[in-house]
Design a protein around this motif. Sequence first.
Motif, PDB file in Angstrom:
ATOM      1  N   LEU A  30      -7.510  30.322   4.121  1.00 28.52           N
ATOM      2  CA  LEU A  30      -6.924  31.267   5.065  1.00 28.52           C
ATOM      3  C   LEU A  30      -5.543  31.720   4.622  1.00 28.52           C
ATOM      4  O   LEU A  30      -5.164  32.885   4.817  1.00 28.52           O
ATOM      5  CB  LEU A  30      -6.815  30.625   6.445  1.00 28.52           C
ATOM      6  CG  LEU A  30      -8.109  30.381   7.221  1.00 28.52           C
ATOM      7  CD1 LEU A  30      -7.824  29.537   8.457  1.00 28.52           C
ATOM      8  CD2 LEU A  30      -8.779  31.694   7.609  1.00 28.52           C
ATOM      9  N   ALA A  31      -4.781  30.820   4.023  1.00 28.30           N
ATOM     10  CA  ALA A  31      -3.415  31.152   3.612  1.00 28.30           C
ATOM     11  C   ALA A  31      -3.378  32.238   2.548  1.00 28.30           C
ATOM     12  O   ALA A  31      -2.332  32.848   2.319  1.00 28.30           O
ATOM     13  CB  ALA A  31      -2.707  29.896   3.114  1.00 28.30           C
ATOM     14  N   GLN A  32      -4.514  32.490   1.880  1.00 25.19           N
ATOM     15  CA  GLN A  32      -4.580  33.540   0.866  1.00 25.19           C
ATOM     16  C   GLN A  32      -4.908  34.908   1.448  1.00 25.19           C
ATOM     17  O   GLN A  32      -4.958  35.906   0.721  1.00 25.19           O
ATOM     18  CB  GLN A  32      -5.653  33.166  -0.167  1.00 25.19           C
ATOM     19  CG  GLN A  32      -5.393  31.834  -0.858  1.00 25.19           C
ATOM     20  CD  GLN A  32      -6.599  31.364  -1.643  1.00 25.19           C
ATOM     21  OE1 GLN A  32      -7.383  32.161  -2.156  1.00 25.19           O
ATOM     22  NE2 GLN A  32      -6.775  30.055  -1.741  1.00 25.19           N
ATOM     23  N   SER A  33      -5.142  34.976   2.748  1.00 23.30           N
ATOM     24  CA  SER A  33      -5.565  36.218   3.388  1.00 23.30           C
ATOM     25  C   SER A  33      -4.499  37.299   3.296  1.00 23.30           C
ATOM     26  O   SER A  33      -3.296  37.021   3.419  1.00 23.30           O
ATOM     27  CB  SER A  33      -5.901  35.949   4.858  1.00 23.30           C
ATOM     28  OG  SER A  33      -6.088  37.154   5.566  1.00 23.30           O
ATOM     29  N   THR A  34      -4.937  38.525   3.120  1.00 21.22           N
ATOM     30  CA  THR A  34      -4.021  39.669   3.137  1.00 21.22           C
ATOM     31  C   THR A  34      -3.471  39.917   4.533  1.00 21.22           C
ATOM     32  O   THR A  34      -2.518  40.692   4.698  1.00 21.22           O
ATOM     33  CB  THR A  34      -4.736  40.936   2.636  1.00 21.22           C
ATOM     34  OG1 THR A  34      -5.883  41.183   3.446  1.00 21.22           O
ATOM     35  CG2 THR A  34      -5.179  40.764   1.190  1.00 21.22           C
ATOM     36  N   LEU A  35      -4.054  39.300   5.558  1.00 21.05           N
ATOM     37  CA  LEU A  35      -3.552  39.422   6.927  1.00 21.05           C
ATOM     38  C   LEU A  35      -2.313  38.566   7.157  1.00 21.05           C
ATOM     39  O   LEU A  35      -1.722  38.615   8.234  1.00 21.05           O
ATOM     40  CB  LEU A  35      -4.653  39.024   7.917  1.00 21.05           C
ATOM     41  CG  LEU A  35      -5.907  39.903   7.867  1.00 21.05           C
ATOM     42  CD1 LEU A  35      -7.004  39.322   8.751  1.00 21.05           C
ATOM     43  CD2 LEU A  35      -5.588  41.334   8.284  1.00 21.05           C
ATOM     44  N   ARG A  36      -1.941  37.755   6.156  1.00 23.19           N
ATOM     45  CA  ARG A  36      -0.739  36.927   6.194  1.00 23.19           C
ATOM     46  C   ARG A  36      -0.672  36.108   7.491  1.00 23.19           C
ATOM     47  O   ARG A  36       0.292  36.184   8.259  1.00 23.19           O
ATOM     48  CB  ARG A  36       0.519  37.789   6.049  1.00 23.19           C
ATOM     49  CG  ARG A  36       0.563  38.583   4.755  1.00 23.19           C
ATOM     50  CD  ARG A  36       1.751  39.526   4.692  1.00 23.19           C
ATOM     51  NE  ARG A  36       3.015  38.804   4.751  1.00 23.19           N
ATOM     52  CZ  ARG A  36       3.604  38.263   3.689  1.00 23.19           C
ATOM     53  NH1 ARG A  36       3.038  38.351   2.494  1.00 23.19           N
ATOM     54  NH2 ARG A  36       4.757  37.629   3.814  1.00 23.19           N
ATOM     55  N   PRO A  37      -1.686  35.307   7.760  1.00 22.66           N
ATOM     56  CA  PRO A  37      -1.717  34.589   9.038  1.00 22.66           C
ATOM     57  C   PRO A  37      -0.691  33.467   9.121  1.00 22.66           C
ATOM     58  O   PRO A  37      -0.325  32.861   8.116  1.00 22.66           O
ATOM     59  CB  PRO A  37      -3.141  34.013   9.062  1.00 22.66           C
ATOM     60  CG  PRO A  37      -3.492  33.838   7.616  1.00 22.66           C
ATOM     61  CD  PRO A  37      -2.857  35.010   6.920  1.00 22.66           C
ATOM     62  N   SER A  46      -1.919  27.347  12.736  1.00 21.34           N
ATOM     63  CA  SER A  46      -1.671  26.067  13.396  1.00 21.34           C
ATOM     64  C   SER A  46      -2.881  25.180  13.141  1.00 21.34           C
ATOM     65  O   SER A  46      -4.026  25.633  13.281  1.00 21.34           O
ATOM     66  CB  SER A  46      -1.484  26.251  14.907  1.00 21.34           C
ATOM     67  OG  SER A  46      -0.372  27.073  15.181  1.00 21.34           O
ATOM     68  N   ALA A  47      -2.647  23.925  12.781  1.00 18.67           N
ATOM     69  CA  ALA A  47      -3.728  22.977  12.512  1.00 18.67           C
ATOM     70  C   ALA A  47      -3.642  21.848  13.524  1.00 18.67           C
ATOM     71  O   ALA A  47      -2.607  21.191  13.643  1.00 18.67           O
ATOM     72  CB  ALA A  47      -3.621  22.422  11.098  1.00 18.67           C
ATOM     73  N   ALA A  48      -4.724  21.632  14.267  1.00 14.36           N
ATOM     74  CA  ALA A  48      -4.735  20.608  15.307  1.00 14.36           C
ATOM     75  C   ALA A  48      -5.852  19.597  15.051  1.00 14.36           C
ATOM     76  O   ALA A  48      -7.024  19.962  15.159  1.00 14.36           O
ATOM     77  CB  ALA A  48      -4.928  21.264  16.680  1.00 14.36           C
ATOM     78  N   PRO A  49      -5.522  18.350  14.711  1.00 14.61           N
ATOM     79  CA  PRO A  49      -4.169  17.843  14.468  1.00 14.61           C
ATOM     80  C   PRO A  49      -3.707  18.040  13.030  1.00 14.61           C
ATOM     81  O   PRO A  49      -2.548  17.783  12.718  1.00 14.61           O
ATOM     82  CB  PRO A  49      -4.318  16.359  14.780  1.00 14.61           C
ATOM     83  CG  PRO A  49      -5.713  16.025  14.397  1.00 14.61           C
ATOM     84  CD  PRO A  49      -6.520  17.255  14.722  1.00 14.61           C
ATOM     85  N   THR A  86       0.610  20.730   5.097  1.00 11.43           N
ATOM     86  CA  THR A  86       2.016  21.153   5.111  1.00 11.43           C
ATOM     87  C   THR A  86       2.708  20.784   3.799  1.00 11.43           C
ATOM     88  O   THR A  86       3.926  20.599   3.757  1.00 11.43           O
ATOM     89  CB  THR A  86       2.757  20.513   6.300  1.00 11.43           C
ATOM     90  OG1 THR A  86       2.516  19.107   6.319  1.00 11.43           O
ATOM     91  CG2 THR A  86       2.287  21.114   7.613  1.00 11.43           C
ATOM     92  N   SER A  87       1.923  20.683   2.724  1.00 13.27           N
ATOM     93  CA  SER A  87       2.487  20.476   1.390  1.00 13.27           C
ATOM     94  C   SER A  87       3.236  21.738   0.975  1.00 13.27           C
ATOM     95  O   SER A  87       3.096  22.789   1.611  1.00 13.27           O
ATOM     96  CB  SER A  87       1.365  20.156   0.403  1.00 13.27           C
ATOM     97  OG  SER A  87       0.407  21.196   0.382  1.00 13.27           O
ATOM     98  N   VAL A 139       1.743  27.144   7.542  1.00 15.06           N
ATOM     99  CA  VAL A 139       1.002  26.201   8.373  1.00 15.06           C
ATOM    100  C   VAL A 139       1.938  25.305   9.183  1.00 15.06           C
ATOM    101  O   VAL A 139       2.927  24.785   8.665  1.00 15.06           O
ATOM    102  CB  VAL A 139       0.074  25.318   7.511  1.00 15.06           C
ATOM    103  CG1 VAL A 139      -0.782  24.409   8.395  1.00 15.06           C
ATOM    104  CG2 VAL A 139      -0.818  26.175   6.616  1.00 15.06           C
ATOM    105  N   THR A 140       1.579  25.115  10.442  1.00 20.01           N
ATOM    106  CA  THR A 140       2.258  24.175  11.333  1.00 20.01           C
ATOM    107  C   THR A 140       1.229  23.213  11.902  1.00 20.01           C
ATOM    108  O   THR A 140       0.154  23.641  12.338  1.00 20.01           O
ATOM    109  CB  THR A 140       2.945  24.914  12.499  1.00 20.01           C
ATOM    110  OG1 THR A 140       3.877  25.854  11.978  1.00 20.01           O
ATOM    111  CG2 THR A 140       3.650  23.936  13.426  1.00 20.01           C
ATOM    112  N   ARG A 141       1.538  21.925  11.884  1.00 20.59           N
ATOM    113  CA  ARG A 141       0.640  20.944  12.488  1.00 20.59           C
ATOM    114  C   ARG A 141       0.955  20.785  13.973  1.00 20.59           C
ATOM    115  O   ARG A 141       2.113  20.809  14.373  1.00 20.59           O
ATOM    116  CB  ARG A 141       0.755  19.602  11.774  1.00 20.59           C
ATOM    117  CG  ARG A 141       0.226  19.625  10.351  1.00 20.59           C
ATOM    118  CD  ARG A 141       0.402  18.280   9.690  1.00 20.59           C
ATOM    119  NE  ARG A 141      -0.380  17.243  10.365  1.00 20.59           N
ATOM    120  CZ  ARG A 141      -0.258  15.947  10.122  1.00 20.59           C
ATOM    121  NH1 ARG A 141       0.635  15.522   9.229  1.00 20.59           N
ATOM    122  NH2 ARG A 141      -1.011  15.077  10.756  1.00 20.59           N
TER     123      ARG A 141
END
Length: 437
Positions: free
Chosen positions: A19-26, A29-32, A38-39, A46-48
Amino acid sequence: MRILVIGSGAREHSIVWKLAQSTLRPQISAAPGNPGMTSPDLAASVTRVTIAADDVDALLAYARTHHVDLTIVGPEAPLMAGIGDRFRAAGLPICGPDRAAARLEGSKSFAKDVMARAGVPTARHATFTNLDAARAYVRAHGVPIVVKADGLAAGKGVTVARTEDDALAALDDALGRGVFGTAGATVVVEEYLEGDELSVMALVAGTTYHLLPAAQDHKQVFDGDRGPNTGGMGAFAPVPWAGADALEMVRARVFTPLLAELARIGIAYRGILYAGLMWTADGPRVIEFNARLGDPETQVVLPLVEGDLAALCMAVAEGRLEQTPFAIRSAAAVGVVLAAPGYPGVYQTGAPISGLEHVAEAPETLVFHAGTRERDGHLVTAGGRVLTVVGLGHDLDAARARAYAGAERIDFAGKHARHDIGRRPRRVVVVSEGTAR
């Protein structure tokens, strides 16, 4: 774009990475989530969130409060709890089926009934709630035979019985002693299928779907498919013998008729559908369906997808998948699981992990976290399956070499891995319509 990814394993880490490679630049949030999400390469995106994957009320409240545009569900528990229904009722787009559709995974008897009406090939079977009747069926049909708890039993509800005593013991566990609770109050007893296993996953929006590259996993803990079953010790994709003609057969015999039957009974499937297949001399037969991406297959499949995963999942959620571009990279991927000592039995945790920084420098090599946590600023083991190391290459040999080179650079006390991922020989020669072999 704000995306919520639910789950904490290597599967979810690979979803977040893609997802982080998307052109939508999202903003994700990752639960949990897990520490790998978050490397340094993902920290900006990304936020946990400290919400359990099965806490549907808290997840819904978070999505509302933080104006989440799309939610992607990794594990099965929230799907069975009805998260798809709850989010859609609240007007929140979600890539994950409703509870009725998720019964394909949550109830084996329901899945068998749907397959029978759709004409989808599967193992001959019978369903029981009475122990004596189930015992009589086993004695009449002989072994090998497979006994399955109808519901979800944390991966422990399936017994491939090679002896009659093993089959009867499995029935007694489920129907007699209630070992699996309500999940085992009904059992499905089915014929044992010989052949080659194949995992085929699809992005589905109603009766429209995109097949992802076929994969094959390695479930037993030791080389040569020996030892107890695990959640998966590694996987590879694509599968050399499952070419375009074989996948066309999977479309025609499995996905198209199944989704048509679901639509006929009023179920619009929107999410990921996983078909676990046994490729027999007569072609594919379904072993099981899952209502989500598989693990460890996802870790080797997503790197081969050239489409924008965020756009694809949003199209699934909104039911417009036919309008979204999709392509597959011409490459191969091999994933090797690094497991804790003792897994899949009682395993040790808390061992410091070293060497990840060296793998990060290696070309075409990825590491997805599963059972890790941070302790005093250092990464330690926190689960049975700790990491999945994925190598990419122009063919399986090149991908395998990179995966194992990366795995060798990582160390923790008692580290265990199989050494033969991607080397499984074919057991069946398939002769059927077209040119499928």
